[in-house]
Design an enzyme around this catalytic site. Sequence first.
Site, PDB file in Angstrom:
ATOM      1  N   GLU A 123       0.872  -1.187   0.000  1.00 44.98           N
ATOM      2  CA  GLU A 123       0.000   0.000   0.000  1.00 44.98           C
ATOM      3  C   GLU A 123       0.900   1.225   0.000  1.00 44.98           C
ATOM      4  OE1 GLU A 123      -3.770   1.954   2.430  1.00 44.98           O
ATOM      5  OE2 GLU A 123      -2.650   0.301   3.319  1.00 44.98           O
ATOM      6  N   THR A 134      -2.694   8.048   7.052  1.00 44.70           N
ATOM      7  CA  THR A 134      -1.678   7.903   8.087  1.00 44.70           C
ATOM      8  C   THR A 134      -0.285   7.641   7.518  1.00 44.70           C
ATOM      9  OG1 THR A 134      -1.283   6.843  10.225  1.00 44.70           O
ATOM     10  CG2 THR A 134      -1.867   5.405   8.404  1.00 44.70           C
ATOM     11  N   ASN A 213     -12.384   6.279   1.735  1.00 47.19           N
ATOM     12  CA  ASN A 213     -11.288   6.728   2.592  1.00 47.19           C
ATOM     13  C   ASN A 213     -10.050   7.034   1.759  1.00 47.19           C
ATOM     14  OD1 ASN A 213     -12.635   4.284   4.671  1.00 47.19           O
ATOM     15  ND2 ASN A 213     -12.599   6.436   5.242  1.00 47.19           N
ATOM     16  N   ASP A 268      -8.328  -3.472   7.338  1.00 44.48           N
ATOM     17  CA  ASP A 268      -7.333  -2.400   7.488  1.00 44.48           C
ATOM     18  C   ASP A 268      -6.822  -2.359   8.929  1.00 44.48           C
ATOM     19  OD1 ASP A 268      -5.695  -0.431   6.427  1.00 44.48           O
ATOM     20  OD2 ASP A 268      -7.082   1.191   6.903  1.00 44.48           O
ATOM     21  N   GLY A 302      -5.810   3.900  10.719  1.00 45.56           N
ATOM     22  CA  GLY A 302      -6.052   2.472  10.568  1.00 45.56           C
ATOM     23  C   GLY A 302      -7.246   2.055  11.390  1.00 45.56           C
TER      24      GLY A 302
END
Length: 366
Positions: A123, A134, A213, A268, A302
């Site tokens: 990711e 984040t 998101n 996640d 997260g």
Amino acid sequence: MTRLVAPDHLWLDGQLQGGLAAEFADGALSRIRPLAAGETPDLAPHVLMPAATDIQVNGAGGVMLNSRPTPEGIAHIVATLRRLGTGWVMPTLITTTAEVMAEVAEAAVAAYGLPGFLGIHLEGPHLNPARKGTHDARLIRPFEPETLAAVKRMRERGIPVMVTLAPEKVPAEAIRALVALGAAVSIGHTASTAEEAKAGLEAGAGLFTHLFNAMPPMLSREPGTPAAAINSEAYVGIIADGHHVAWEMIALACRARPRPDRMVLVSDAMSTIGGPDHFELYGERIEVRDGRLVNANGSLAGAHIDMLTSLRNLVVHAGLSLAEAVAMATDNPWHALGLPPARLAAGAALEEVVALDADLRPIPLA
């Protein structure tokens, strides 16, 4: 000694079926057969299904893949989650250095074949800093050969690899190169317009990472990435913890898809699942507060949820059917990677089978 389990619903061949029973012996599923009239099962759950599959999970049991990019780190994350009902795990490496990506590639090669280890999800780091979430903006960078090398190393060993990237920041030829290696490319952490997202799909991307998101909001005259995802036939991941996406938005997205079998449940989750209630990421303390995983500023960092709780949320809070929710947690993630899904079949270990009660909470099979 054989144990007979007769659920109300058994997930088999992509659908919930009744009138079936599963026999367990020596810690494994031995066979599935019709339930005979008058038989008294040892256990009668509401649902019997393959354990969940999670293609986006950052850590578990106090370990983040970023902090322990080793075979032992992978094994710890996988083993922790298998105890919590996730039978197949794709540990996720979030934005980091090229050196750590190379370490993870070698760790994956060493660990591949471990029961429950499905593959690696990269990711980042080729994201849009404007939608970094984040992730550390200092480590976000343009596409580079080192990423292709890490993916190639894993794919040469047959390891499934998923790569999340921002299509407006990555050349189409790079997406095509990843796809040519057999990687599943996912659009995420992006500020792309709907047109830019569609261009990413045309280049070969086949998924979207955690819908709504780390992407622009969907507006009436600026549909953006969310609308491109919902209107596409790509696979779309979504987090169902009640904090990342409102239940109404989950329901809306699922019901609006032209292919309803293209929604994928992801956790996640971070290392707090099955572990301590805090950890450090990029030198910053991340902790659980009121069920939310947040950084020092109180921003989401997260998720703190497991897949079975997420599945229950889809039914209880988002109003999805049981069949839709089970598919999103089991078959659909495999299809998203171009793989045949895990099935309830003879030889399946107890860690690969899940029983749920009428409230959709897990109950032990042993």
